[in-house]
Design an enzyme around this catalytic site. Sequence first.
Site, PDB file in Angstrom:
ATOM      1  N   TYR A 159      61.031  32.490  13.997  1.00 27.77           N
ATOM      2  CA  TYR A 159      60.670  32.090  15.339  1.00 27.77           C
ATOM      3  C   TYR A 159      59.138  32.287  14.975  1.00 27.77           C
ATOM      4  O   TYR A 159      58.598  31.413  16.116  1.00 27.77           O
ATOM      5  CB  TYR A 159      61.115  33.817  16.079  1.00 27.77           C
ATOM      6  CG  TYR A 159      60.850  34.229  17.127  1.00 27.77           C
ATOM      7  CD1 TYR A 159      61.398  32.022  18.192  1.00 27.77           C
ATOM      8  CD2 TYR A 159      59.788  34.311  18.125  1.00 27.77           C
ATOM      9  CE1 TYR A 159      61.048  32.336  19.781  1.00 27.77           C
ATOM     10  CE2 TYR A 159      60.304  34.326  20.226  1.00 27.77           C
ATOM     11  CZ  TYR A 159      60.633  33.520  20.409  1.00 27.77           C
ATOM     12  OH  TYR A 159      60.648  32.983  21.393  1.00 27.77           O
ATOM     13  N   ASP A 160      58.107  33.761  15.037  1.00 27.71           N
ATOM     14  CA  ASP A 160      56.243  34.027  15.029  1.00 27.71           C
ATOM     15  C   ASP A 160      55.949  32.266  14.759  1.00 27.71           C
ATOM     16  O   ASP A 160      55.507  31.141  15.068  1.00 27.71           O
ATOM     17  CB  ASP A 160      56.159  35.026  14.686  1.00 27.71           C
ATOM     18  CG  ASP A 160      56.689  36.398  14.663  1.00 27.71           C
ATOM     19  OD1 ASP A 160      57.800  35.807  15.594  1.00 27.71           O
ATOM     20  OD2 ASP A 160      56.284  37.006  14.638  1.00 27.71           O
ATOM     21  N   ASP A 285      59.398  45.323  13.658  1.00 36.94           N
ATOM     22  CA  ASP A 285      58.926  45.484  14.825  1.00 36.94           C
ATOM     23  C   ASP A 285      58.056  46.167  15.770  1.00 36.94           C
ATOM     24  O   ASP A 285      57.761  46.708  15.721  1.00 36.94           O
ATOM     25  CB  ASP A 285      60.431  46.320  15.330  1.00 36.94           C
ATOM     26  CG  ASP A 285      61.027  46.339  17.364  1.00 36.94           C
ATOM     27  OD1 ASP A 285      62.388  46.412  17.321  1.00 36.94           O
ATOM     28  OD2 ASP A 285      59.996  46.788  17.806  1.00 36.94           O
TER      29      ASP A 285
HETATM   30  N1  UDP Z   1      65.654  47.483  21.162  1.00 38.26           N
HETATM   31  C1  UDP Z   1      66.724  49.018  21.231  1.00 38.26           C
HETATM   32  N2  UDP Z   1      68.645  48.877  21.238  1.00 38.26           N
HETATM   33  C2  UDP Z   1      68.311  47.858  21.143  1.00 38.26           C
HETATM   34  C3  UDP Z   1      67.678  46.610  21.083  1.00 38.26           C
HETATM   35  C4  UDP Z   1      66.732  46.371  21.182  1.00 38.26           C
HETATM   36  O1  UDP Z   1      66.105  50.522  21.437  1.00 38.26           O
HETATM   37  O2  UDP Z   1      69.633  47.505  21.278  1.00 38.26           O
HETATM   38  C5  UDP Z   1      64.485  46.943  21.263  1.00 38.26           C
HETATM   39  C6  UDP Z   1      63.883  46.931  19.837  1.00 38.26           C
HETATM   40  O3  UDP Z   1      63.171  47.735  18.790  1.00 38.26           O
HETATM   41  C7  UDP Z   1      62.406  46.413  20.360  1.00 38.26           C
HETATM   42  C8  UDP Z   1      62.265  46.278  21.731  1.00 38.26           C
HETATM   43  O4  UDP Z   1      64.078  47.133  21.808  1.00 38.26           O
HETATM   44  O5  UDP Z   1      61.592  47.002  20.289  1.00 38.26           O
HETATM   45  C9  UDP Z   1      62.712  44.756  22.626  1.00 38.26           C
HETATM   46  O6  UDP Z   1      63.613  44.316  21.931  1.00 38.26           O
HETATM   47  P1  UDP Z   1      64.345  43.149  22.316  1.00 38.26           P
HETATM   48  O7  UDP Z   1      65.064  42.356  21.062  1.00 38.26           O
HETATM   49  O8  UDP Z   1      64.907  42.210  23.730  1.00 38.26           O
HETATM   50  O9  UDP Z   1      63.123  41.773  22.718  1.00 38.26           O
HETATM   51  P2  UDP Z   1      61.891  41.525  21.448  1.00 38.26           P
HETATM   52  O10 UDP Z   1      60.624  42.594  22.523  1.00 38.26           O
HETATM   53  O11 UDP Z   1      61.567  42.854  19.908  1.00 38.26           O
HETATM   54  O12 UDP Z   1      61.499  40.430  21.198  1.00 38.26           O
END
Ligand code: UDP
Length: 323
Positions: A159-160, A285
């Site tokens: 993606y990035d 992450d």
């Molecule tokens: N996250 C979480 N629990 C979940 C889904 C995501 O703690 O069930 C965390 C994930 O590890 C990240 C943040 O929430 O740190 C945002 O995740 P998301 O998938 O929404 O998008 P991102 O900003 O990582 O693209």
Amino acid sequence: MSKRKPAPRSRASQPTSVVTGGAGFLGSHLVDLLLSRGHRVTAIDNLVTGSVNNIAHLAGNPSFRFIQQDVTEFLFLDGPVDYVWHFASPASPIDYLELPIQTLKVGSLGTHKALGLALHKGARFLIASTSEVYGDPLIHPQPETYWGNVNPIGPRGCYDEAKRFAEAMTMAYHREHKLATRIVRIFNTYGPRMRLNDGRVVPAFISQALRNKPITVFGSGTQTRSFCFCSDLIEGIYRLMMSEESNPVNIGNPHEMTMLEFAEETIRAIGSKSRIVFRPLPQDDPKQRRPDITRAKSILRWTPKVPFSEGLKQTIGYFRSKV
Ligand code: UDP
């Protein structure tokens, strides 16, 4: 190679827009805004992550048409086009982990096709880029001048790097063909029409809390994100397209919180009986994310307006009917 003059001008009284990914979460909100501002809109989507439910309310609208097509294939459209908005892409980490090749293709080949369409039509072009171009950022908050900290071969690399390629391709068309181009870097956005099961933290926590199921916080929950409500984001993007700015512009809400705080706030807002459980942090992450929106404020005179509590309420209302 021919050098074409940049776009935009309304050849007809009604401006014409093409939105790739127009049946997706953000694409469909953009379609609604464009129609409300008098555009004729063609939405293109292969429905891999988008849904016709997001555009069902537009059936019968004479200013709207939908074409089901993969935008990595040649885009043929009759008639004039004034604006091309390239929004097609899987956008949640779970989606692009499942669809890494489609994600790379839509960001690269799809961007090339959408730029080609804009060039052919003499239209203005906007690419929906992302805060993911900053990777796991070492500078905080992130200004547009930051080049990022991306792992190209990690699970998020598809993606990035696709989006980084898309930005490079967009600038190449701008420089080589003098195409009028815009690059928006979208930070975490939430609101109605997110897919319940897209794996992103907002639908995940809200659906878990509505069902009184455990809230799955990844890692220790100290990682931060800054959430922007969809209507604020779309307004910022519209202003960017109508501006003269060809450099990237961050659009997002600088209101930053940890994932643990977000879990607690969701439980509170719903009055849920859910408890918080901790799960492993996915690889790469990002530990922190907050947009520096100085550029958007000064160039677009844009700031987000919807307070988090209000946006969360609206989003919860939407998901209540879905769980
Ligand atoms: N996250 C979480 N629990 C979940 C889904 C995501 O703690 O069930 C965390 C994930 O590890 C990240 C943040 O929430 O740190 C945002 O995740 P998301 O998938 O929404 O998008 P991102 O900003 O990582 O693209």
